[in-house]
Design a protein around this motif. Structure first.
Motif, PDB file in Angstrom:
ATOM      1  N   PHE A   1       0.849  -1.263   0.046  1.00  0.00           N
ATOM      2  CA  PHE A   1       0.179  -0.036  -0.042  1.00  0.00           C
ATOM      3  C   PHE A   1       0.724   1.297  -0.154  1.00  0.00           C
ATOM      4  O   PHE A   1       0.337   2.404  -0.099  1.00  0.00           O
ATOM      5  CB  PHE A   1      -0.886  -0.024   1.244  1.00  0.00           C
TER       6      PHE A   1
ATOM      7  N   GLY B   1      11.032   4.776   4.676  1.00  0.00           N
ATOM      8  CA  GLY B   1      12.112   4.041   5.148  1.00  0.00           C
ATOM      9  C   GLY B   1      11.737   3.348   6.508  1.00  0.00           C
ATOM     10  O   GLY B   1      10.595   3.813   7.143  1.00  0.00           O
TER      11      GLY B   1
ATOM     12  N   SER C   1       7.862   5.178  14.196  1.00  0.00           N
ATOM     13  CA  SER C   1       6.770   4.318  13.547  1.00  0.00           C
ATOM     14  C   SER C   1       7.600   3.103  13.079  1.00  0.00           C
ATOM     15  O   SER C   1       8.660   3.279  12.264  1.00  0.00           O
ATOM     16  CB  SER C   1       5.986   5.006  12.556  1.00  0.00           C
TER      17      SER C   1
ATOM     18  N   SER D   1       3.074  -0.378  13.079  1.00  0.00           N
ATOM     19  CA  SER D   1       2.195  -0.588  11.808  1.00  0.00           C
ATOM     20  C   SER D   1       1.770  -2.056  11.772  1.00  0.00           C
ATOM     21  O   SER D   1       2.693  -2.820  11.231  1.00  0.00           O
ATOM     22  CB  SER D   1       3.038   0.019  10.512  1.00  0.00           C
TER      23      SER D   1
ATOM     24  N   HIS E   1      -1.660  -3.530  10.840  1.00  0.00           N
ATOM     25  CA  HIS E   1      -2.594  -3.692   9.530  1.00  0.00           C
ATOM     26  C   HIS E   1      -3.232  -4.901   9.171  1.00  0.00           C
ATOM     27  O   HIS E   1      -3.779  -5.166   8.295  1.00  0.00           O
ATOM     28  CB  HIS E   1      -1.519  -3.441   8.188  1.00  0.00           C
TER      29      HIS E   1
ATOM     30  N   TRP F   1      -6.692   4.417   3.703  1.00  0.00           N
ATOM     31  CA  TRP F   1      -5.450   4.472   2.796  1.00  0.00           C
ATOM     32  C   TRP F   1      -5.192   5.848   2.119  1.00  0.00           C
ATOM     33  O   TRP F   1      -6.398   6.331   1.612  1.00  0.00           O
ATOM     34  CB  TRP F   1      -5.829   3.231   1.835  1.00  0.00           C
ATOM     35  N   ASN F   2      -4.097   6.245   2.126  1.00  0.00           N
ATOM     36  CA  ASN F   2      -3.786   7.689   0.964  1.00  0.00           C
ATOM     37  C   ASN F   2      -3.243   6.879  -0.327  1.00  0.00           C
ATOM     38  O   ASN F   2      -2.564   6.244  -0.204  1.00  0.00           O
ATOM     39  CB  ASN F   2      -2.663   8.185   1.707  1.00  0.00           C
TER      40      ASN F   2
ATOM     41  N   GLY G   1       2.886   7.294   3.748  1.00  0.00           N
ATOM     42  CA  GLY G   1       2.937   6.384   2.676  1.00  0.00           C
ATOM     43  C   GLY G   1       2.819   6.847   1.088  1.00  0.00           C
ATOM     44  O   GLY G   1       2.960   6.082   0.397  1.00  0.00           O
TER      45      GLY G   1
HETATM   46  C1  LIG Z   1       5.571   5.329   5.395  1.00  0.00           C
HETATM   47  S1  LIG Z   1       5.714   4.338   6.738  1.00  0.00           S
HETATM   48  C2  LIG Z   1       7.322   4.844   7.476  1.00  0.00           C
HETATM   49  C3  LIG Z   1       7.727   4.323   8.781  1.00  0.00           C
HETATM   50  C4  LIG Z   1       7.655   2.538   8.997  1.00  0.00           C
HETATM   51  N1  LIG Z   1       8.158   2.154   7.974  1.00  0.00           N
HETATM   52  C5  LIG Z   1       6.327   2.108   9.235  1.00  0.00           C
HETATM   53  O1  LIG Z   1       5.947   1.244   8.269  1.00  0.00           O
HETATM   54  O2  LIG Z   1       5.779   2.262  10.326  1.00  0.00           O
HETATM   55  C6  LIG Z   1       4.567   5.329   8.172  1.00  0.00           C
HETATM   56  C7  LIG Z   1       3.229   4.903   8.067  1.00  0.00           C
HETATM   57  O3  LIG Z   1       2.397   4.982   6.986  1.00  0.00           O
HETATM   58  C8  LIG Z   1       1.510   4.005   6.765  1.00  0.00           C
HETATM   59  N2  LIG Z   1       1.269   4.010   5.352  1.00  0.00           N
HETATM   60  C9  LIG Z   1       2.068   3.559   4.414  1.00  0.00           C
HETATM   61  N3  LIG Z   1       1.419   3.714   3.082  1.00  0.00           N
HETATM   62  C10 LIG Z   1       0.456   4.422   3.475  1.00  0.00           C
HETATM   63  C11 LIG Z   1      -0.768   4.664   2.769  1.00  0.00           C
HETATM   64  N4  LIG Z   1      -0.689   4.762   1.455  1.00  0.00           N
HETATM   65  N5  LIG Z   1      -1.807   5.214   3.346  1.00  0.00           N
HETATM   66  C12 LIG Z   1      -2.057   5.314   4.573  1.00  0.00           C
HETATM   67  N6  LIG Z   1      -0.841   5.095   5.395  1.00  0.00           N
HETATM   68  C13 LIG Z   1       0.172   4.421   4.939  1.00  0.00           C
HETATM   69  C14 LIG Z   1       2.421   2.963   7.510  1.00  0.00           C
HETATM   70  O4  LIG Z   1       1.714   1.745   7.557  1.00  0.00           O
HETATM   71  C15 LIG Z   1       3.256   3.581   8.512  1.00  0.00           C
HETATM   72  O5  LIG Z   1       2.410   3.261   9.681  1.00  0.00           O
END
Ligand SMILES: C[S@@+](CC[C@H](N)C(=O)[O-])C[C@H]1O[C@@H](n2cnc3c(N)ncnc32)[C@H](O)[C@@H]1O
Ligand code: SF4
Length: 357
Positions: free
Chosen positions: A123, A160, A192, A215, A217, A290-291, A335
Motif C-alpha cells: 500500500f 524507510g 513508527s 504498523s 495492519h 489508505w492514502n 505512505g
Molecule cells: C511510510 S511508514 C514509515 C515508517 C515505517 N516504515 C512503518 O511502516 O511504520 C509510516 C506510516 O505510514 C503508513 N502507510 C504507508 N503507506 C500508506 C498509505 N498509502 N496510506 C496510509 N498509510 C500508509 C505505514 O503503515 C506507517 O504506519
C-alpha cells in the motif's frame, strides 16, 4: 620536460584521505575531540543553527578540519494547506522527501530514515523501488534542522523502516536530544515501525523515552504476509508481544496502527480478532484510511465500515481513534513519499524531476 606521473605514494595517500565528516553525525564528545585542535573554538549547539547562512566562525572551523556542515540540498518544496513537502538531495545523487506539518502549538517534522525501503508494503509508495541505502545519523538530524526552528515534534514516518537502520536512528535521536546541542525532548519523538522483533527487544533496553507506533495492519499472519512481504519471517504475535514488552518496561502505551483496507482486512471478524490481540495490553489503536498512491490499486474505506470496525473495538474496551493524516493535497501524507534517483541528472535540472526511481 616530461610530465611527471603521480607517485604511487601520492596516490595511496589520496586514497587514504578520509571522506569529509558530516558535522551533524558527531556526538558532542566526538565534536569536542575535533574542536580541541587549533583554530576557532565553537559551541556544539552552533552546529544545529537552522539558518543556511551559518556563522563565519563555524564555516572557518569546518574548512580547517575538512568537515562538512551541510549535506542535504533542498531541491524542491511544495506547500499545501497545513503541510510543506521538501525534496532533499543527498551527496550521492539520491533524494528523499520530508514533510513539515504546521500545528497550532508548533511544527511536526515527518522525516525519512532510509533511501527507499526493503519491506515492499503493498500500500506504500516508499517501498516501491526497494532499499538503496541507509541514511546516516547526520542526514537524519539535518532534515530536522533544515525543516526549521519551530519543529517540536518528530515522527519517523517518512521513507524507510527506522528499525532496519537501528544504529544510525538511535544515534540521531541521541544527537537530537543532547542538552549541549538541540536539546530536543525525546517525548516529542515518535518512531513508527513495521516491528522487527529483534530490534524491538533491543529498543526495550534503551534509556530513551520516545513514543512507539507499530504498523500492524492485519490480524492474521497470512494477511500481514500479503500486505507486508518484507516482514514474512516475523511472527505477528511476536511483534505484538515485543511491542507490549517495550510498553511494560517503559511504563508507556504503544500505538498499533491499522490501515483499514476494504475486502482485505476490514471484516467484523478482523475487528474482533484485533480487539482480542489488544486485550490486556498497554496499547491503543489508530485506525487509518489508505492514502492513494500512483500505480497501486486499492480502495479507501468508507465512513460506515470504518465506524462499524471502530465500534467493535470500542465495545471491547480498546482505546481507539480514527487518525486522518495531513498532506494528501500535496501527496505528502503517510505512505505517499517517494525516493528519487537523480544520479546522472545535472544538478540544475533536478528540481524538474517528478517521477520516482
Ligand atoms: C511510510 S511508514 C514509515 C515508517 C515505517 N516504515 C512503518 O511502516 O511504520 C509510516 C506510516 O505510514 C503508513 N502507510 C504507508 N503507506 C500508506 C498509505 N498509502 N496510506 C496510509 N498509510 C500508509 C505505514 O503503515 C506507517 O504506519
Ligand atoms: S509502510 Fe513503512 S515498512 Fe512498509 S514500505 Fe512503507 S516505509 Fe517501508
Amino acid at each position: 620536460m616530461p610530465i611527471q606521473e603521480p607517485s604511487p605514494l601520492g596516490a595511496e595517500r589520496q586514497k587514504a584521505l578520509p571522506a569529509p565528516t558530516l558535522a551533524l553525525n558527531l556526538m558532542a564528545d566526538e565534536f569536542d575531540a575535533l574542536n580541541a585542535s587549533s583554530g576557532p573554538q565553537i559551541a556544539y549547539r552552533d552546529l544545529f543553527c537552522p539558518h543556511m547562512d551559518l556563522p563565519r566562525a563555524l564555516r572557518n572551523w569546518s574548512e580547517a578540519r575538512g568537515v562538512q556542515l551541510r549535506s542535504l540540498r533542498k531541491i524542491t518544496h511544495e506547500r499545501g494547506g497545513r503541510s510543506q513537502k521538501v525534496l532533499f538531495g543527498l551527496h550521492d545523487g539520491y533524494a528523499v522527501e520530508s514533510v513539515l506539518i504546521r500545528r497550532h502549538d508548533g511544527h511536526t517534522a515527518c522525516i525519512s530514515s532510509q533511501v527507499g525501503c526493503a519491506f515492499a508494503c503493498q500500500f506504500c509508495a516508499s517501498g516501491q523501488a526497494g532499499l538503496k541505502r541507509n541514511l546516516s545519523a547526520g542526514e537524519i538530524v539535518e532534515q530536522v534542522v533544515q525543516l526549521g526552528p519551530k519543529v517540536n515534534r518528530i515522527v519517523f514516518m517518512g521513507i524507510g523502516e527506522p528499525l532496519n537502520n537501528y544504529e544510525q536512528v538511535m544515534k540521531a535521536i541521541r544527537i537530537l536530544r543532547d542538552r549541549r546541542g538541540m536539546n530536543f525532548p525525546t517525548t516529542g519523538i515518535t518512531l513508527s515501525t513495521i516491528g522487527i522483533p529483534k530490534a524491538l527487544a533491543q529498543l526495550r533496553e534503551e534509556h530513551l523515552a520516545i513514543n512507539l507506533t507499530i504498523s500492524l495492519h492485519a490480524t492474521t499472519q497470512e494477511v500481514r504476509d500479503r500486505l507486508i512481504p518484507g516482514s514474512r519471517k516475523h511472527d505477528i504475535n511476536e511483534v505484538i508481544a515485543r511491542a507490549s514488552s517495550w510498553a511494560e518496561r517503559h511504563n508507556r502505551i504503544v500505538t498499533f496502527v491499522y490501515l483499514v483496507l476494504p475486502g482485505i482486512n476490514d471484516t467484523l471478524a478482523d475487528a474482533k480478532r484485533l480487539a482480542g490481540l489488544m486485550n490486556k495490553r498497554r496499547a491503543r489503536v489508530n485506525l487509518m484510511r489508505w492514502n492513494p498512491v500512483d500505480g497501486i490499486a486499492l480502495d479507501r474505506t468508507g465512513d460506515r465500515s470504518l465506524g462499524l470496525f471502530r465500534e467493535v473495538l470500542d465495545r471491547a474496551g480498546v482505546p481507539v481513534v480514527v487518525r486522518d493524516t495531513q498532506g494528501r493535497d500535496i501527496s505528502a501524507a503517510c505512505g505517499q513519499l517517494w525516493l528519487r534517483d537523480l544520479r546522472g541528472i545535472p544538478v540544475e535540472k533536478r528540481g524538474a524531476t517528478k517521477k520516482a526511481a
